[in-house]
Design a protein around this motif. Structure first.
Motif, mmCIF file in Angstrom:
data_model
loop_
_atom_site.group_PDB
_atom_site.id
_atom_site.type_symbol
_atom_site.label_atom_id
_atom_site.label_comp_id
_atom_site.label_asym_id
_atom_site.label_seq_id
_atom_site.Cartn_x
_atom_site.Cartn_y
_atom_site.Cartn_z
ATOM 1 N N GLY A 392 29.969 -30.632 52.643
ATOM 2 C CA GLY A 392 30.020 -29.348 51.960
ATOM 3 C C GLY A 392 30.231 -29.508 50.473
ATOM 4 N N VAL A 393 31.135 -28.692 49.947
ATOM 5 C CA VAL A 393 31.371 -28.628 48.510
ATOM 6 C C VAL A 393 32.381 -29.689 48.096
ATOM 7 C CG1 VAL A 393 32.169 -27.173 46.610
ATOM 8 C CG2 VAL A 393 30.854 -26.165 48.488
ATOM 9 N N ALA A 394 32.088 -30.369 46.998
ATOM 10 C CA ALA A 394 33.007 -31.355 46.421
ATOM 11 C C ALA A 394 33.256 -30.985 44.967
ATOM 12 C CB ALA A 394 32.438 -32.766 46.528
ATOM 13 N N THR A 395 34.523 -30.883 44.585
ATOM 14 C CA THR A 395 34.881 -30.560 43.211
ATOM 15 C C THR A 395 35.979 -31.501 42.735
ATOM 16 O OG1 THR A 395 36.524 -28.921 43.940
ATOM 17 C CG2 THR A 395 34.294 -28.121 43.485
ATOM 18 N N GLY A 396 36.070 -31.685 41.407
ATOM 19 C CA GLY A 396 37.129 -32.516 40.849
ATOM 20 C C GLY A 396 36.621 -33.874 40.424
ATOM 21 N N ASP A 397 37.533 -34.674 39.886
ATOM 22 C CA ASP A 397 37.219 -36.011 39.386
ATOM 23 C C ASP A 397 37.869 -37.067 40.271
ATOM 24 O OD1 ASP A 397 35.817 -34.929 37.245
ATOM 25 O OD2 ASP A 397 37.631 -34.786 36.017
ATOM 26 N N ARG A 419 28.189 -39.572 49.130
ATOM 27 C CA ARG A 419 27.193 -38.493 49.161
ATOM 28 C C ARG A 419 27.927 -37.158 49.243
ATOM 29 N NH1 ARG A 419 24.404 -39.677 53.535
ATOM 30 N NH2 ARG A 419 22.688 -40.743 52.485
ATOM 31 N N THR A 420 27.528 -36.204 48.410
ATOM 32 C CA THR A 420 28.126 -34.866 48.449
ATOM 33 C C THR A 420 27.030 -33.835 48.670
ATOM 34 O OG1 THR A 420 27.974 -34.611 46.045
ATOM 35 C CG2 THR A 420 30.013 -35.539 46.930
ATOM 36 N N GLY A 421 27.378 -32.777 49.412
ATOM 37 C CA GLY A 421 26.396 -31.740 49.697
ATOM 38 C C GLY A 421 26.159 -30.819 48.519
ATOM 39 N N SER A 422 27.247 -30.400 47.861
ATOM 40 C CA SER A 422 27.124 -29.503 46.717
ATOM 41 C C SER A 422 28.403 -29.596 45.900
ATOM 42 C CB SER A 422 26.888 -28.057 47.183
ATOM 43 O OG SER A 422 27.978 -27.614 47.997
ATOM 44 N N GLY A 423 28.453 -28.835 44.811
ATOM 45 C CA GLY A 423 29.632 -28.860 43.957
ATOM 46 C C GLY A 423 29.420 -29.738 42.742
ATOM 47 N N HIS A 424 30.470 -29.839 41.924
ATOM 48 C CA HIS A 424 30.362 -30.538 40.652
ATOM 49 C C HIS A 424 31.337 -31.710 40.568
ATOM 50 C CE1 HIS A 424 27.770 -27.293 39.253
ATOM 51 N NE2 HIS A 424 28.674 -26.431 39.696
ATOM 52 N N ALA A 425 31.620 -32.341 41.671
ATOM 53 C CA ALA A 425 32.529 -33.489 41.660
ATOM 54 C C ALA A 425 31.929 -34.622 40.835
ATOM 55 C CB ALA A 425 32.806 -33.960 43.083
ATOM 56 N N TYR A 441 27.698 -54.530 38.558
ATOM 57 C CA TYR A 441 26.824 -53.356 38.548
ATOM 58 C C TYR A 441 27.604 -52.097 38.176
ATOM 59 C CZ TYR A 441 23.886 -56.508 41.293
ATOM 60 O OH TYR A 441 23.161 -57.585 41.724
ATOM 61 N N GLN A 442 26.963 -51.217 37.419
ATOM 62 C CA GLN A 442 27.529 -49.925 37.081
ATOM 63 C C GLN A 442 27.197 -48.896 38.161
ATOM 64 O OE1 GLN A 442 29.547 -49.008 34.838
ATOM 65 N NE2 GLN A 442 29.345 -50.216 32.966
ATOM 66 N N LEU A 443 27.938 -47.778 38.139
ATOM 67 C CA LEU A 443 27.712 -46.686 39.080
ATOM 68 C C LEU A 443 26.727 -45.690 38.473
ATOM 69 C CD1 LEU A 443 28.833 -45.622 41.869
ATOM 70 C CD2 LEU A 443 30.302 -44.129 40.497
ATOM 71 N N ALA A 444 25.802 -45.221 39.300
ATOM 72 C CA ALA A 444 24.848 -44.204 38.864
ATOM 73 C C ALA A 444 24.760 -43.129 39.946
ATOM 74 C CB ALA A 444 23.480 -44.828 38.599
ATOM 75 N N SER A 445 24.161 -42.009 39.612
ATOM 76 C CA SER A 445 24.009 -40.923 40.584
ATOM 77 C C SER A 445 22.573 -40.432 40.586
ATOM 78 C CB SER A 445 24.959 -39.770 40.264
ATOM 79 O OG SER A 445 24.647 -39.192 39.013
ATOM 80 N N ARG A 446 22.184 -39.834 41.694
ATOM 81 C CA ARG A 446 20.861 -39.241 41.809
ATOM 82 C C ARG A 446 20.964 -38.064 42.766
ATOM 83 N NH1 ARG A 446 18.779 -44.682 44.743
ATOM 84 N NH2 ARG A 446 19.968 -44.493 46.678
ATOM 85 N N SER A 447 20.112 -37.062 42.575
ATOM 86 C CA SER A 447 20.159 -35.855 43.392
ATOM 87 C C SER A 447 18.751 -35.482 43.815
ATOM 88 C CB SER A 447 20.793 -34.702 42.605
ATOM 89 O OG SER A 447 20.798 -33.512 43.373
ATOM 90 N N ASP A 448 18.639 -35.048 45.066
ATOM 91 C CA ASP A 448 17.336 -34.597 45.568
ATOM 92 C C ASP A 448 17.287 -33.084 45.732
ATOM 93 O OD1 ASP A 448 18.965 -34.155 47.717
ATOM 94 O OD2 ASP A 448 17.948 -35.541 49.071
ATOM 95 N N GLY A 449 18.258 -32.382 45.154
ATOM 96 C CA GLY A 449 18.314 -30.929 45.280
ATOM 97 C C GLY A 449 19.156 -30.457 46.434
ATOM 98 N N GLU A 450 19.337 -31.307 47.442
ATOM 99 C CA GLU A 450 20.154 -30.939 48.599
ATOM 100 C C GLU A 450 21.466 -31.704 48.633
ATOM 101 O OE1 GLU A 450 17.912 -31.488 52.114
ATOM 102 O OE2 GLU A 450 16.416 -29.951 51.626
ATOM 103 N N ALA A 451 21.473 -32.890 48.092
ATOM 104 C CA ALA A 451 22.679 -33.720 48.080
ATOM 105 C C ALA A 451 22.641 -34.617 46.856
ATOM 106 C CB ALA A 451 22.779 -34.553 49.362
ATOM 107 N N THR A 452 23.816 -35.093 46.478
ATOM 108 C CA THR A 452 23.938 -36.029 45.366
ATOM 109 C C THR A 452 24.551 -37.318 45.883
ATOM 110 O OG1 THR A 452 24.237 -34.224 43.790
ATOM 111 C CG2 THR A 452 24.921 -36.417 43.082
ATOM 112 N N GLU A 453 23.979 -38.451 45.465
ATOM 113 C CA GLU A 453 24.474 -39.757 45.883
ATOM 114 C C GLU A 453 24.940 -40.547 44.669
ATOM 115 O OE1 GLU A 453 21.779 -40.610 49.872
ATOM 116 O OE2 GLU A 453 21.282 -41.621 47.991
#
Length: 765
Positions: A392-397, A419-425, A441-453
């Motif tokens: 579901g929703v993920a918020t915070g740092d 992996r997060t479903g939504s939110g601005h974590a 290795y550094q950390l990166a993120s990517r989103s497909d519109g439905e989830a963010t990894e």
């Protein structure tokens, strides 16, 4: 009274049977044994000298005071009081030793036994208040229960042993009472404490406070909350809960238990079943075990605060809150309804299980203010790793502390950590790039519109701390050899003072080198050492032959908490030719080294990896120059020098699985320079010789290969030209005794020497 005391045994048995028949339906009644009554307004004092009678009954405000008396049953009813110091009180034929009903009692150092429960503290049916009893330093023992209580009663236990000794016995059987215990123990043959509601709803639930108490169910649970009870449980100050079935708290029968664990450590499970609820709070408390929801209608929440710890399963728990430095360590794949973190830590697996990996599924994730740390690990050689999945929703740092590995990642693209479903974590690496084998290795993120990894990005790879330590250890011996050999040539000025007589010399020295990334790896090297030598003139010739030996210790600082040490032991012969008339001289040295190498690698997850090995080296140098005397005691000394070295190739392992294989390290260093100085006569045969020196050095070897983890090839390269500048002074205190000191600075493309300090003496004979 006398008639009562003269009852025949048969009459006693008949009346006892009547009592056993009626007692279960009576909350308060007269015992059928011969008794001594204490009525309203009466006070009876008994002690160890009082003759033994069957039992005593006080009621309607009567008071029974016992000071060490030994009696059978004591019955305290309706506003009566029982005060006991010492003594024994024994119940017979299904009776409690002491029964207090709608009354009060104060027992100290008493021994109470019963053939059913040891002590009954209750109320009469239909009344709304129970009894108030204070017990300290006593022993309460029964068969079915140590103490059994009724609703609305207040019971305070201090340093008291309560035991239900039968195979199905219960230490404390509380029906809606409020019980607090400090010190002592509560033990049941089956269950330590059973908490149930009062049958008529009297009281505010069966509440229990334990401080430094030993609670044990020998075959069953430590604490059982049953039959719809609502209970508040405090487990405080080193209270121990032990259970024969490993269930510390068993909540069932549509009950609700709120338990706080503070300053105590528990080991065992908590079960919630039968549409029940458990709300658990740990406040400087610790637990190893599982919170088990036996059925879907049951619910549970777990809150940790003030540096508490929990290690175990939390599968299907509705809510988990981790605050203020507390840590939850998972031991399985769990699903949690909601996870909130406020300065707490979530850890995937104990430290002693590095090869187990878990997935945590969370409905919602909230990061409140504070450092919210999520500690994960993986075997990146096989692409196995921990995984946080927020549906579901993920918020915070949140900060990710990912375990480093000495093994290379098979495919970093596959290493999706969150992996997060939504939110601005937001997620970030708390200690910089994650070290996986030879690379970080550094950390990166990517989103497909439905989830963010969030994943480890292979395009950001840099040389890992482990690989850096390997490269530095293989590279540093070359600079070590340079400094050790320089101690021999620094004695040349002293030789000229005495015409090349035989003698003994000693040098202590210190050097620092800054090696740049262009060499293969950047590091700082600090060296300290001591050289000793002795030489003799060969007959009447201008040749001296000698032997030098010494030891140096080098510390390598490779950044990110990574360091290395190299201990060097060396021995070698040398020859010197010195023509006093022409000023020409020649120096040659053959030196053998034994290196003891040790690496301490600061990994990206804060852990340390170690590795060590030994190797051998051989070096040779030849220097030719001329000492040219000028007017006014000035002199110049042009020279040229060639040094070559070979250090044995070696392979070794770090204890995090990294494998290093170094080829032979080679060095060919040419040096050309000029020394300019002047001699100052100080009288009495003393001479001071200050000087300055400038030189150009060039390293020819540009390829010393190092392989890390079989597939990653690096090149140590110190090649190139650098300039050197030095100042010094040689001082002859007499013809036989001289001292010396100099300071050098050098800088080139790959290496800088901020300082080189050399101080020593020579004694001739």
């Amino acid at each position: 009274m006398e008639t009562c005391l003269q009852l025949f045994p048969l009459q006693r048995i008949i009346k006892s049977l009547v009592w056993l028949t009626l007692a279960p339906t009576l909350l308060s009644s007269h015992l059928v044994f011969a008794l001594t009554p204490i009525e309203s307004g009466q006070t009876l004092d008994i002690d160890q000298n009082t003759p033994l009678v069957d039992n005593y009954r006080a009621r309607n405000g009567g008071v029974l005071n016992s000071n060490g008396a030994n009696t059978f049953e004591v019955l305290i009813n309706t506003d009566a009081k029982f005060n006991a110091v010492g003594g024994t009180y024994a119940g017979r034929l299904g009776n409690a030793g002491v029964s207090i009903t709608n009354a009060s009692g104060n027992l100290t150092d008493a021994t109470v036994t019963g053939t059913r429960m040891g002590m009954l503290i209750n109320r009469v049916s239909g009344t709304t208040t129970g009894s108030n009893v204070v017990i300290s330093g006593s022993r309460i023992t029964g068969i079915t229960a140590g103490i059994e209580t009724g609703g609305g009663s207040l019971i305070q236990l201090t340093d008291t042993q309560v035991t239900g000794s039968g195979p199905t016995g219960i230490g404390l059987n509380s029906f809606g009472a409020d019980v607090s215990a400090a010190g002592g123990s509560i033990t049941g043959g089956a269950t330590g404490v059973r908490l149930r509601a009062d049958s008529e709803g009297v009281g505010e639930g069966a509440n229990l406070s334990l401080s430094n108490v030993h609670v044990q169910g020998q075959t069953g649970s430590a604490i059982l909350a049953d039959a719809g009870v609502t209970t508040q449980i405090q487990v405080l100050n080193n209270t121990r809960l032990l259970a024969g079935n490993n269930i510390l708290l068993d909540v069932k029968g549509a009950s609700t238990a709120t338990m706080t664990v503070a300053n105590s450590t528990l080991q065992g499970n908590i079960n919630i079943a039968g549409n029940s609820t458990a709300n658990l709070t740990f406040d400087q408390g610790h637990m190893t075990g599982d919170v088990v929801l036996v059925d879907d209608p049951s619910t549970a929440t777990v809150t940790l605060q003030n540096n508490s710890t929990f290690t175990g399963r939390l599968d299907q728990v509705n809510g988990v809150t981790i605050n203020s430095g507390s840590t939850v360590t998972l031991t399985g794949n769990d699903t949690i309804g909601a996870l909130a973190m406020g300065g707490g830590n979530l850890k995937f697996g104990p430290d002693d299980q590095p090869d187990t990996f878990y997935q945590l599924n969370v409905g919602t994730l909230v990061g409140n203010p504070g450092t919210n740390l999520i500690m994960m690990k993986g075997n990146f050689a096989s692409a196995q790793h921990d995984f946080l999945n927020v549906t579901g929703v993920a918020t915070g740092d949140f900060g990710l502390a990912v375990s480093a590995s000495g093994l290379d990642a098979v495919s970093p693209l596959a290493l999706t950590l969150v992996r997060t479903g939504s939110g601005h974590a937001q997620f970030s690496l708390v200690s910089g790039p994650v070290a996986l084998g030879a690379w970080s290795y550094q950390l990166a993120s990517r989103s497909d519109g439905e989830a963010t990894e969030w994943y480890l990005d292979p395009t950001t790879k840099t040389v890992s701390p482990g690989a850096r330590s390997v490269l530095a250890l293989f590279n540093a011996p070359a600079t070590i050899l340079y400094a050790e050999g320089a101690t021999l040539r620094s004695r040349m000025g002293e030789l000229r003072f005495n015409g090349g007589d035989s003698g003994f010399w000693m040098r202590t020295y210190g050097n620092k080198y800054n090696v740049t990334d262009g060499s293969g790896v950047a590091y700082q090297q600090t060296q300290q050492g001591l050289s000793l030598g002795a030489d003799v003139r060969l007959g009447d010739s201008q040749w001296l032959a000698g032997v030098m030996t010494g030891y140096s210790h080098s510390d390598l600082n490779i950044e990110q908490g990574t360091s290395g040490t190299i201990k060097s032991y060396y021995l070698g012969p040398y020859v010197t030719w010195l023509d006093d008339e022409s000023g020409y001289y020649f120096d040659a040295l053959l030196k053998f080294n034994r290196f003891h190498n040790d690496a301490k690698v600061g990994m990206s997850d804060g852990t340390r990896a170690k590795g060590d090995y030994t190797s051998n080296g051989v070096s040779a140098s030849a220097e030719f120059g001329r000492h040219i005397k000028l007017d006014q005691s000035y002199f110049i000394e042009p020279y040229g020098k060639l040094t070559t070295a070979v250090i044995q190739g070696k392979n070794y392992d770090l204890d995090n699985g990294m494998h290093a294989d170094g080829d032979r390290t080679r060095s060919v260093l040419a040096e050309a320079g000029m020394t300019v100085g002047r001699n100052f006569a100080l009288g009495n045969g003393r001479v001071a010789q200050p000087y300055v020196r400038a030189a150009v050095l060039h390293e020819f070897i540009n390829n010393n290969r190092v392989t890390v983890n079989e597939n990653n090839v690096f090149n140590n390269d110190l090649s190139g030209t650098r300039g050197q500048f030095g100042v010094g002074v040689a001082l002859a205190l007499s013809k036989e005794f001289q001292v010396h000191a100099d300071f050098d600075y050098a800088k080139g493309e790959h290496i800088e020497q901020p300082y080189g300090v050399n101080v020593g003496l020579r004694a001739a004979w």
